[in-house]
Design an enzyme around this catalytic site. Structure first.
Site, short mmCIF file in Angstrom:
data_model
loop_
_atom_site.label_atom_id
_atom_site.label_comp_id
_atom_site.label_asym_id
_atom_site.label_seq_id
_atom_site.Cartn_x
_atom_site.Cartn_y
_atom_site.Cartn_z
N TYR A 1 34.31 47.91 27.69
CA TYR A 1 34.11 47.68 29.12
C TYR A 1 34.10 49.02 29.87
O TYR A 1 35.14 49.65 30.05
CB TYR A 1 35.23 46.77 29.63
N TYR B 1 37.05 51.22 36.00
CA TYR B 1 38.02 51.26 34.90
C TYR B 1 37.77 52.47 33.99
O TYR B 1 36.77 53.17 34.14
CB TYR B 1 38.00 49.93 34.13
N ARG C 1 29.73 46.35 28.41
CA ARG C 1 29.62 45.96 29.82
C ARG C 1 29.70 47.23 30.65
O ARG C 1 30.66 48.00 30.54
CB ARG C 1 30.77 45.01 30.18
N ARG D 1 30.50 32.72 38.67
CA ARG D 1 30.70 31.68 39.69
C ARG D 1 29.93 30.39 39.42
O ARG D 1 30.52 29.31 39.51
CB ARG D 1 30.37 32.27 41.08
N CYS E 1 38.28 26.59 43.19
CA CYS E 1 36.86 26.60 43.55
C CYS E 1 36.60 25.58 44.64
O CYS E 1 37.07 24.44 44.56
CB CYS E 1 36.01 26.28 42.31
FE1 SF4 Z 1 31.20 29.46 43.95
FE2 SF4 Z 1 33.37 27.98 43.67
FE3 SF4 Z 1 33.58 30.61 43.68
FE4 SF4 Z 1 32.94 29.34 45.94
S1 SF4 Z 1 34.86 29.17 44.82
S2 SF4 Z 1 31.98 31.18 45.11
S3 SF4 Z 1 31.74 27.64 45.13
S4 SF4 Z 1 32.53 29.37 42.16
#
Ligand code: SF4
Ligand code: ADP
Length: 690
Positions: free
Chosen positions: A175, A180, A228, A325, A366
């Site tokens: 990484y 880092y 990465r 995400r 989330c």
């Molecule tokens: Fe996306 Fe959920 Fe993160 Fe909001 S919380 S950015 S909806 S993954």
């Protein structure tokens, strides 16, 4: 349903060194807050992505030695053999669903503070990260790495790679990103060395080359080696030998790693909020990598549209579609595309609440997926839910995020649900908030739930239905759920940092008034002590409608909490480019004669600021009058067939959208279940030799 042949390319296997992924969906390493302290939660969270069809599922950052300690931020460890079993739980969960498991081995160098291990930190030239935000500040400066430290780094990487293989990982990372340690060697600001590791690009890249070599050797050809790397800064630097230093670095390492995982340099640009960056925002920085290597390339960009994903592959930008995400918001994204169910994808809204969870040091949360992080401890699943335990009809009052999630999840369980909404449009707070600058994508919270509810015959929505307590008593619902939301108050802010002293009268407004369409007079003073997005988004909105706007806050920054969601740097840029004057460390104490009085938060020194309209974005209170009215008639519940009346979401405790969705989901999961004293299983680290 069959998948659209247009998306076939996404399901092609890809060879990564000695291993092969079943498709191009790659859940990249991302922090999720669970660490080795919560190994079962972590395994279940990552395993869910494998079940949802991702070809590769990676860990978050895993420290290779005690001198790389990011506490209080939640990081994992692979420091000794006792750590192996904890990670093996994850690889087993991932392999059980046919995916490959990747591990991001990590050394924080000069950007960590070793707050728990209390060891001296190290960096190439004794340089440290001098963040200006308090949660990333520290007071220990790193030692300059000598030859022994370089050996230590390589040995620890090799030992961790051997343990990673033992734990069952298929892909092992080097990484070199995000400030880092290996990244610190790449940039001359961090690296002022005069030995073989500093100076020319070829020298600066040497440590990365050696890390790749020792990792290859350690895994004995059994695992793929991924690199990465952050390329944003390097790409901006001219080079005499190539188009940029980034080109030079990639060309120097070209086919040494089995996989390139390419990214940006800082969290706000790597993982920008949708408010300020569209899908695919990394492309201008990373688009060249594939031209310089024959090895597969993975990158991210909050990809949720399969057409965009196919475009990335066809245009030769990426080989593997990386996601952090989108894989949290919908672990079943690949399975849905595979089954021709793209419209069912629970698209990430780019709010970055997930990232704020990491900054908070807690398991991932989330907004879109309330089951994230709850797979093991509560047994929640993003796609399945326990069947209804009774035939009791349920009335949900209010179709904001809480009511919508509640009605949908109850409907999925099989309950007969009536969802009543006072206005003609469902969505609650989203009706207005998604019209604010940059917040359109947040409409996915509503769009996805509306689309899913429309398919259920047992959930009926009644719009334009402002229910009274008397009407509710007549509706014969066994369970009544009050999801009537919250409202903003006109309270000011005291020196004790508590909302106090109402300021009413002409010219004083709240976001609710703006949502209702009042017209303001300029100049406008927007006074924000809510500290999240509403104040700055509203300021931008008002400036965009032609008002002269000043933004006042008792905090040190605009949208002060936005540092947690990666919004704050861009908020400041947006306010500046909209010509909005910023007054920090200031309280509004009075408003009269065309001006507000500001008091310095610490000295109380007063100044005056011209103002025709004052918008207070301060605190919210539950809109619970309906609930209160209903409870005065509790004696009539039995005759009305009502077994329970419950508040959820903002009507119970005002919060962000993530709280409302979670609250609605939890109600639905728990209806007709036995309440428990501790509502979830508590995870524990695996026993180690002490
Ligand atoms: Fe996306 Fe959920 Fe993160 Fe909001 S919380 S950015 S909806 S993954
Ligand atoms: P949350 O974030 O908790 O879901 P919102 O404020 O977004 O809360 O949504 C609350 C919704 O409840 C709004 O759409 C509002 O119009 C609706 N509502 C409020 N009072 C009533 C009522 N008496 N009958 C029906 N709907 C109501």
């Amino acid at each position: 349903m069959a998948r659209n042949p247009r998306y076939d390319v996404l399901f092609e296997p890809v060879r990564i060194g000695p291993v092969t992924t079943r498709n191009r969906f790659y859940a990249v390493p991302h922090a999720a807050g669970m660490t080795n302290a919560m190994p079962h939660m972590r395994a279940a969270f990552r395993g869910m992505k494998a079940e949802g069809g991702w070809g590769v599922v990676c860990t978050g950052y895993v420290s290779i030695e005690p001198g790389s300690d990011d506490s209080p931020l939640p990081f994992a460890t692979l420091w000794d053999d006792d750590d192996v079993r904890s990670h093996a739980l994850m690889t087993e969960a991932v392999h059980a669903h046919g995916a490959l498991a990747g591990i991001e081995l990590w050394h924080g160098g000069g950007s960590v503070m070793n707050r728990t291990s209390r060891l001296p930190t190290m960096s190439p030239s004794g340089t440290s990260w001098m963040a200006t935000h308090v949660n990333f500040m520290g007071h220990q400066r790193p030692r300059v790495m000598d030859a022994q430290d370089i050996r230590l780094l390589l040995d620890c990487q090799a030992a961790a790679a051997r343990r990673a293989r033992q734990a069952g990982f298929d892909i092992v990372y080097v990484y070199a990103g995000m400030g880092y340690l290996p990244y610190e060697f790449l940039l001359p600001e961090w690296n002022r060395r005069t030995d073989a590791y500093g100076g020319s690009v070829a020298n600066r890249v040497r440590i990365v080359r050696e890390l790749l070599e020792v990792t290859h050797e350690a895994v004995g050809g059994k695992c793929a080696i991924a690199l990465r790397i952050s390329l944003e800064e390097l790409r901006a630097r001219p080079s005499e030998r190539a188009a940029s230093e980034a080109h030079e670095v990639v060309a120097l390492l070209a086919d040494l790693p089995d996989l390139w995982d390419v990214k940006m340099d800082s969290s706000p640009t790597d993982c920008p909020p949708s408010r300020f960056a569209p899908e695919g925002s990394h492309e201008p920085v990373i688009d060249f990598v594939k031209t310089l290597t024959r090895k597969p390339v993975v990158g991210v960009g909050r990809f949720t549209s399969p057409d965009t994903m196919v475009g990335q592959i066809r245009r030769g930008v990426l080989d593997l579609i990386g996601a952090a995400r989108p894989s949290i918001a919908d672990p079943f994204l690949p399975v849905k595309i595979e089954g021709g169910r793209e419209q069912d994808i629970r698209e990430c809204i780019g709010c970055n609440i997930c990232i704020s969870s990491w900054h908070d040091g807690v398991p991932v949360r989330c907004t879109q997926n309330p089951t994230a992080g709850e797979e093991w401890r509560r047994g929640w699943h993003p796609e399945r839910i326990t069947a209804a335990a009774s035939a009791a009809p349920v009335l949900v009052v209010g179709a904001g995020p809480a009511g919508l999630e509640c009605a949908l999840s109850l409907g999925r369980r099989g309950y007969e649900v009536t969802l009543a909404e006072a206005t003609d449009e469902i969505g609650g707070r989203l009706r207005f908030e998604t019209r604010l600058p940059g917040l359109t994508a947040w409409g996915r919270v509503l769009d996805w739930r509306r689309g899913q509810i429309e398919r259920l015959t047992n959930v009926n929505i009644y719009r334009g239905n402002l229910l009274s307590a008397a009407e509710i008593l007549e509706l014969q619902a066994a369970h009544v759920v009050i999801a009537t939301g919250a409202h903003w108050a006109r309270l000011l802010y005291s020196a004790l940092e508590i909302p106090a002293g109402e300021l009413s009268g002409a010219g004083v407004f709240t976001p609710d008034d703006i949502a209702a369409g009042v017209s303001l007079k300029s100049p406008v003073v927007l006074y924000d002590f809510d500290n999240y997005y509403m104040g700055s988004a509203l300021a931008e909105h008002l400036a965009g409608s032609g008002h002269k706007v000043s933004y006042v806050t008792p905090a040190g920054h605009a949208s002060a909490w936005g540092i947690m969601s990666n919004e704050q740097p861009q908020v400041h840029r947006a306010l500046a480019s909209a010509g909005i004057a910023l007054h920090t460390l200031s309280r509004v104490t009075a408003f009269a004669n065309g001006a507000v009085t500001l008091a310095n938060q610490f000295t109380n020194e007063e100044t005056r600021l011209e103002c025709a309209s004052l918008v207070i974005v301060g605190t919210r209170f539950a809109s619970d009058t309906l609930h209160a009215e209903l409870m005065t008639r509790a004696g009539e519940f039995a005759d009305a067939g009502i077994h329970s009346v419950t508040r959820i979401g903002d009507a119970l405790a005002p919060g962000a959208i993530v709280h409302a969705v979670y609250s609605g989901h939890r109600y639905a999961e728990e209806l007709d279940a036995e309440p428990a004293a501790v509502p979830y299983r508590r995870d524990a680290p695996l026993a180690r030799q002490v």
